[in-house]
Design a protein around this motif. Structure first.
Motif, PDB file in Angstrom:
ATOM      1  N   UNK A 125       0.838  -1.208   0.000  1.00  0.00           N
ATOM      2  CA  UNK A 125       0.000   0.000   0.000  1.00  0.00           C
ATOM      3  C   UNK A 125       0.868   1.252   0.000  1.00  0.00           C
ATOM      4  N   UNK A 126       1.925   1.246   0.825  1.00  0.00           N
ATOM      5  CA  UNK A 126       2.827   2.400   0.891  1.00  0.00           C
ATOM      6  C   UNK A 126       3.554   2.600  -0.436  1.00  0.00           C
ATOM      7  N   UNK A 127       3.914   1.515  -1.073  1.00  0.00           N
ATOM      8  CA  UNK A 127       4.588   1.545  -2.377  1.00  0.00           C
ATOM      9  C   UNK A 127       3.695   2.197  -3.437  1.00  0.00           C
ATOM     10  N   UNK A 128       2.435   1.823  -3.474  1.00  0.00           N
ATOM     11  CA  UNK A 128       1.530   2.425  -4.460  1.00  0.00           C
ATOM     12  C   UNK A 128       1.314   3.904  -4.153  1.00  0.00           C
ATOM     13  N   UNK A 179       1.394  -1.996  -9.891  1.00  0.00           N
ATOM     14  CA  UNK A 179       2.178  -1.644 -11.076  1.00  0.00           C
ATOM     15  C   UNK A 179       1.262  -1.343 -12.254  1.00  0.00           C
ATOM     16  N   UNK A 180       0.257  -2.167 -12.451  1.00  0.00           N
ATOM     17  CA  UNK A 180      -0.681  -1.946 -13.542  1.00  0.00           C
ATOM     18  C   UNK A 180      -1.452  -0.650 -13.403  1.00  0.00           C
ATOM     19  N   UNK A 184       4.959   2.703 -14.885  1.00  0.00           N
ATOM     20  CA  UNK A 184       5.235   2.815 -16.317  1.00  0.00           C
ATOM     21  C   UNK A 184       5.994   1.615 -16.864  1.00  0.00           C
ATOM     22  N   UNK A 185       6.555   0.808 -15.973  1.00  0.00           N
ATOM     23  CA  UNK A 185       7.329  -0.345 -16.416  1.00  0.00           C
ATOM     24  C   UNK A 185       7.475  -1.348 -15.294  1.00  0.00           C
ATOM     25  N   UNK A 186       7.885  -2.558 -15.670  1.00  0.00           N
ATOM     26  CA  UNK A 186       8.027  -3.655 -14.713  1.00  0.00           C
ATOM     27  C   UNK A 186       9.310  -4.411 -15.013  1.00  0.00           C
TER      28      UNK A 186
END
Length: 304
Positions: A125-128, A179-180, A184-186
């Motif tokens: 959650x923090x990452x998003x 990520x989706x 912008x990239x994975x």
């Protein structure tokens, strides 16, 4: 870095005692036309250079190549300050930075740095939130107020600089979905490639999450950390019994990477040695001088 050209880079040394070699390799790669160098970010290891200090220094000593923390140790770098760091690097370098992002993996060591330990769900959650906030604090506009569960800012002016592309090192389903939605990239974890089970089961999660918020899944690039040996003669088999790429001659590399782009929508490759360490100067020279130009030419001819 902008656009959707196929990018080619290398994973670089980050030991403090390897700093002169790191600079030599980055400058050679810059002269040879590579797009990207990447450094790991493990601030709890005393013998390693700080990733962002090193990226800034190298960008100041190069002309064209971009820098990437592969991937940023987010829990130790609060998102509002990370936004200032990457927009400043972008402004100073003419946009030569990519923001690699991770939710945090080695939590025992992260906690040893005095950072409050988060559950896996909270870390994602923090990452998003962090990706959203970095983008809000970039590109100019009115002051930003953001009230998330993990990050809060009040009336903070965004930098008048566009946010760099954000590439994640997501592994789990929740992180892949984030990520989706917002990245912008994975960069698939564990050096997984386009033929791996990890890719086959993970990429659809990204695509479905992107579509669910009205994004075109093709906007989210896949860039591979790609270890392997470059040999003088062709190998009888370029993959091991588990299907993992081990390397081969320059011609075998060109065939493999061209197919990855044309048949599997690969967007980029970051070279590591066969042991997933850093390539040496000679291997880097062959990568940049023999393989990358031939792959670019083959793709251009096909897209003609």
């Amino acid at each position: 870095m902008t656009g959707h050209d196929i990018v080619f880079g290398f994973g670089a040394h980050s030991g403090i005692d390897e700093a002169p070699e790191l600079l030599r390799m980055a400058q050679q790669a810059d002269r040879d036309g590579l797009d990207l160098f990447s450094l790991s970010d493990h601030p709890y290891i005393g013998g390693r250079l700080d990733a962002y200090a090193a990226i800034g220094f190298i960008l100041g000593r190069t002309q064209h190549i971009a820098g990437l923390a592969n991937v940023t140790n987010l829990p130790t770098r609060p998102a509002p300050m990370l936004a200032r760091t990457v927009t400043s690097l972008s402004a100073l370098s003419g946009g030569r930075v990519v923001l690699g992002m991770g939710a945090g993996g080695l939590w025992d060591r992260i906690a040893d740095m005095g950072v409050p330990r988060l559950s896996q769900g909270d870390a994602v959650d923090a990452f998003e939130e962090a990706i959203v906030l970095v983008k809000k604090l970039s590109g100019g506009g009115p002051p930003v107020t953001f009230q998330g569960r993990h990050y809060q800012v009040h009336q903070i002016d965004p930098a008048p600089v566009a946010a760099p592309p954000v590439w994640t090192g997501s592994n789990g389903p929740r992180s892949l979905a984030a990520t989706g939605r917002v990245a912008d990239g994975w960069i698939p974890g564990h050096a997984a490639d386009w033929l791996s089970e990890r890719y086959r089961t993970s990429r659809p999660i990204i695509d479905e999450a992107a579509a669910a918020v009205g994004r075109d899944p093709r906007e989210i690039r896949t860039i591979y950390n790609f270890p392997g040996r470059i040999t003088d003669r062709p190998l009888p088999a370029t993959r091991d019994h588990e299907g993992r790429w081990i390397g081969g001659s320059a011609g075998q590399w060109v065939e493999e990477l061209t197919g990855a782009v044309l048949e599997h929508d690969a967007s980029g490759f970051i070279l590591f040695s066969g042991s997933q360490g850093t390539a040496d100067l000679m291997t880097l020279g062959r990568w940049a001088g023999e393989i990358v130009p031939a792959v670019r030419e083959a793709i251009a001819k096909e897209n003609g």
